[in-house]
Write an enzyme that holds these catalytic residues in place. Structure first.
Site: not given
Ligand code: PGA
Length: 243
Positions: A67, A137, A139, A144
């Site tokens: 992404d 959350n 995602h 999302e």
């Molecule tokens: P992080 O992000 O590895 O920085 O905790 C995870 C995400 O938001 O997909």
């Protein structure tokens, strides 16, 4: 979904790296889909080390990056493209031009970007092995809460939680409102699907991911529909699990 709990972040990352290396050693021409973010960074260190020690050969593999924040590119430290090149692609003995496919978050034609990445994934007969962090959350990439699970590559408006949490990646203020992402349709069809989470702050979402109802309100629960899904946790992230 298989649940693997390791003593700490380092041990968790080593196990994840071992699973990826094992996959590539069995199928060198695989398509890997890799997330940016903080959680995979130690796994990347182990992959780079293994590549240097010739324990794995990525020269026939392809990489699609999960992404990107719409409006950001490689000149922004903390963008997905910057993170993955700095911590992984530039350190591997691969031909990045030929082997790596990335969304251009700065493109003026994001639909074309989505089609380009869809074609790259389709051209490899889908994703072989996929490594995903879990957002606070739930995602996965920028899929999302309440996203359409049938979407392939897509532009998705950011959930408020993602906007707030996202600030941690950047040294400067960035105004991001959408993400471009490999959609759940591709991710859930991965031949091996790896989720990772570490630290206490992820314990609640990890509990929902593993023990909650499967619902698109928490996209990470959808990973349980993939029969080759596995989640790696450190003890802190696993601390709220019932069993
Ligand atoms: P992080 O992000 O590895 O920085 O905790 C995870 C995400 O938001 O997909």
């Amino acid at each position: 979904m298989k649940v693997n709990i390791r003593e700490n972040y380092d041990a968790m990352s080593k196990s994840v790296s071992d699973q990826i290396i094992n996959y590539i050693n069995n199928k060198p021409e695989s398509l890997l889909c890799l997330a940016g973010g903080d959680t995979p960074l130690k796994t990347f260190e182990y992959l780079v080390k293994a590549d240097e020690n010739k324990e794995v050969d990525f020269s026939k593999a392809k990489f699609v990056s999960l992404d990107e924040w719409v409006g950001l590119g490689s000149s922004t430290k903390g963008s997905c493209v910057e993170t993955l090149y700095t911590h992984l692609y530039d350190k591997l003995s691969i031909n990045v031009e030929k082997q790596v496919c990335f969304f251009d978050g700065l493109s003026e034609d994001l639909d074309k970007e989505c089609k380009r990445v869809d074609e790259f994934i389709g051209g490899s007969n889908g994703i072989d092995i996929c490594l995903l962090g879990i957002g606070m959350n739930g995602h996965l990439g920028f899929n999302e809460p309440n996203v359409d699970p049938e979407l392939k590559c897509s532009v998705i408006p950011l959930d408020p939680v993602t906007k707030t949490v996202g600030a941690k990646y950047f040294d400067e203020d960035v105004n991001v409102t959408a993400g471009i992402t490999v959609g759940l349709k591709h991710l859930l069809a991965s031949k091996e699907l790896i989720l990772i989470a570490n630290a206490e702050k992820k314990a609640e979402i990890v509990k929902k991911t593993i023990e909650g109802k499967i619902t698109i309100e928490v996209p990470s629960t959808m990973a349980r529909k993939n029969e080759n899904s596995v989640i790696y946790l450190d003890e802190e992230a696993a601390s709220k699990l019932e069993k």
